[in-house]
Design an enzyme around this catalytic site. Structure first.
Site, PDB file in Angstrom:
ATOM      1  N   LYS A 132       0.820  -1.221   0.000  1.00 52.00           N
ATOM      2  CA  LYS A 132       0.000   0.000   0.000  1.00 52.00           C
ATOM      3  C   LYS A 132       0.854   1.272   0.000  1.00 52.00           C
ATOM      4  O   LYS A 132       0.334   2.360  -0.220  1.00 52.00           O
ATOM      5  CB  LYS A 132      -0.946  -0.008   1.191  1.00 52.00           C
ATOM      6  CG  LYS A 132      -2.039  -1.075   1.067  1.00 52.00           C
ATOM      7  CD  LYS A 132      -3.057  -0.969   2.184  1.00 52.00           C
ATOM      8  CE  LYS A 132      -4.135  -2.033   2.062  1.00 52.00           C
ATOM      9  NZ  LYS A 132      -3.658  -3.377   2.454  1.00 52.00           N
TER      10      LYS A 132
HETATM   11  C1  LIG Z   1      -4.280  -4.539   1.917  1.00 52.71           C
HETATM   12  C2  LIG Z   1      -3.569  -5.836   1.897  1.00 52.71           C
HETATM   13  C3  LIG Z   1      -4.013  -6.924   1.093  1.00 52.71           C
HETATM   14  C4  LIG Z   1      -5.276  -6.880   0.284  1.00 52.71           C
HETATM   15  O1  LIG Z   1      -5.224  -5.974  -0.783  1.00 52.71           O
HETATM   16  P1  LIG Z   1      -6.552  -5.446  -1.482  1.00 52.71           P
HETATM   17  O2  LIG Z   1      -6.125  -4.413  -2.432  1.00 52.71           O
HETATM   18  O3  LIG Z   1      -7.415  -4.889  -0.369  1.00 52.71           O
HETATM   19  O4  LIG Z   1      -7.208  -6.625  -2.126  1.00 52.71           O
HETATM   20  C5  LIG Z   1      -3.243  -8.071   1.067  1.00 52.71           C
HETATM   21  N1  LIG Z   1      -2.113  -8.184   1.805  1.00 52.71           N
HETATM   22  C6  LIG Z   1      -1.672  -7.174   2.593  1.00 52.71           C
HETATM   23  C7  LIG Z   1      -0.432  -7.367   3.389  1.00 52.71           C
HETATM   24  C8  LIG Z   1      -2.381  -5.968   2.663  1.00 52.71           C
HETATM   25  O5  LIG Z   1      -1.941  -4.982   3.471  1.00 52.71           O
END
Ligand SMILES: *Cc1c(COP(=O)(O)O)cnc(C)c1O
Length: 441
Positions: free
Chosen positions: A107
């Site tokens: 993210k």
């Molecule tokens: C946010 C997150 C996900 C999921 O991603 P999405 O875009 O919500 O499908 C998977 N793994 C980790 C470590 C995350 O922080």
């Protein structure tokens, strides 16, 4: 570029408005009116380009009409100041490590890109400071706080529930200082979210200061994740392993995989996709039955994927129904032709992590484990699989150590956060207190 709402009842927005508002007036998600195909030569040469160069090409297709190209290049290069390698785990399975950013999870890219884009628009408009309010149960807060850290003209308030966030997560947004204020709320996550929602609706507060959110559904956080997949293709092409590629994405809110699907619409040569879920199997069930049946989320080991009503589902449907021009059957058919699903219990996640470590020495985190297992089970003979390792295993050190019986090394970047001094503002869950505090700012 103009952006329309998946609910079809909100006015068309320009990029600036879509970024500042996040959600459209009709509660729908913004979609770009056009997804440009990238030229053939781009894919022919892609393996000779680095992550930043690739991403700049992709970003130009999305944002080039709305952002000065020099500024866009600056934003992209600043956002992608780290690498995103693919590593061979076994036979035909490769890990795409999306965890080399400041908070060691994928993210980071969206958060930083959004911060810099928002700053660009603030500078264009004038001098008024913008304030980002974000409620977090852990990881969103750290990605947003670090993405916005030191970005002039923007102040971030991270609200988190006292005692309900792990110490490793807490230190990633409470030790930063500068333009980041951590607010420790005496309550649960829902109380934090309620404070933020009330603040956005409060007239007096909105007159006093300019407020905005940095939700993961924001186009400026979600679209840049497409960069990852073009880069993955390039790195696989460098290894002469780019035909019959299968991309597998551990999914919760489906933002990451949705960005990959946008990439596919732009011409990215991927044969098919797999959405890997934990026990929250809403999308998996949709693939099987054609029915979307959201449920309250279940707590699992892969907790960043504990989502019972994935917000980007609406984007996926909108994309493959050609903005509701196709029937739901035709849409479902198109989706199942390209995307398959998988779902794993906590026991299966543990088993996968152990087996992978024993057989290959590769340390999976619980999220990546779902992706790895889906490829192990689902890959056909002539295919090459790439799964996203969405977070560094040290972010889930307690779980990983216990499951594998090892002592995972803590990367220097994470250790540095843990050495920092915690600074936070104590707050009750009463909106009047929060409002009073913000009015003094
Ligand atoms: C946010 C997150 C996900 C999921 O991603 P999405 O875009 O919500 O499908 C998977 N793994 C980790 C470590 C995350 O922080």
């Amino acid at each position: 570029m103009k952006y329309y709402s998946t609910n079809g009842k909100a006015p068309i927005a320009d990029l600036h408005k879509a970024v500042v508002k996040g959600l459209a007036e009709d509660r729908g998600l913004y979609m770009p009116e056009e997804i440009k195909k990238l030229p053939k030569v781009f894919f022919e040469d892609i393996q000779s380009m680095n992550f930043q160069q690739i991403a700049y090409n992709v970003a130009s297709a999305f944002f080039g009409e709305d952002v000065d190209l020099d500024a866009l290049q600056d934003i992209v290069y600043d956002t992608l100041s780290f690498d995103c390698p693919v590593k061979k785990v076994k036979d035909n399975i490769y890990s795409l490590e999306l965890f080399h950013g400041p908070t060691l999870a994928f993210k980071d890219v969206g958060a930083r890109f959004m911060a810099r884009l928002l700053q660009y628009f603030i500078r264009m408009e004038g001098k008024e400071q913008v304030n980002v309010l974000v409620a977090t149960s852990g990881d969103t807060g750290s990605a947003v706080a670090n993405g916005f850290l030191g970005v002039e003209g923007i102040h971030v308030y991270v609200l988190y529930p006292k005692g309900k966030v792990s110490p490793i997560q807490e230190c990633q947004f409470t030790t930063l200082g500068k333009n980041i204020t951590a607010i420790e709320v005496d309550g649960v996550f829902d109380d934090c979210q309620a404070l933020v929602k009330n603040a956005f609706m409060d007239e007096e507060l909105n007159k006093h200061m300019k407020l905005t959110s940095a939700n993961s559904i924001n186009v400026a956080r979600f679209l840049p994740q497409a960069f990852y997949y073009f880069n993955a293709y390039a790195r696989m092409k460098q290894l002469s392993k780019s035909s019959n590629l299968v991309m597998c994405v551990p999914s919760g809110n489906f933002g990451n995989i949705c960005a990959a699907l946008f990439g596919h619409q732009m011409g990215l040569p991927v044969k098919r996709f797999i959405a890997a879920n934990n026990a929250n199997d809403i999308f998996y069930k949709y693939l099987q039955t054609g029915k979307y049946d959201p449920k309250p989320s279940i707590q699992t080991l892969a907790n960043a994927m504990d989502v019972g009503d994935p917000s980007n589902f609406a984007r996926i449907i909108n994309l493959y129904s050609q903005n509701n021009r196709l029937t739901s059957e035709a849409t479902h058919h198109r989706i199942t032709n390209l995307i398959s699903g998988a779902t794993y219990s906590d026991d299966q996640i543990r088993e996968t992590m152990r087996k992978c470590y024993e057989e290959t020495g590769y340390i999976l985190d619980p999220h990546g484990a779902c992706g790895y297992q889906a490829l192990t089970e689902g890959l056909q003979e002539n295919e090459i699989g790439v799964f996203c390792e969405t977070a560094h295993p040290a972010k889930f050190k307690e779980k990983v150590d216990e499951i594998l019986g090892i002592d995972v090394d803590i990367p220097e970047r994470l250790a540095a956060f843990m050495k920092g001094e915690k600074q936070s503002v104590a707050m009750s869950k009463d909106f009047d207190d929060f409002k009073k505090y913000l009015l003094t700012r």
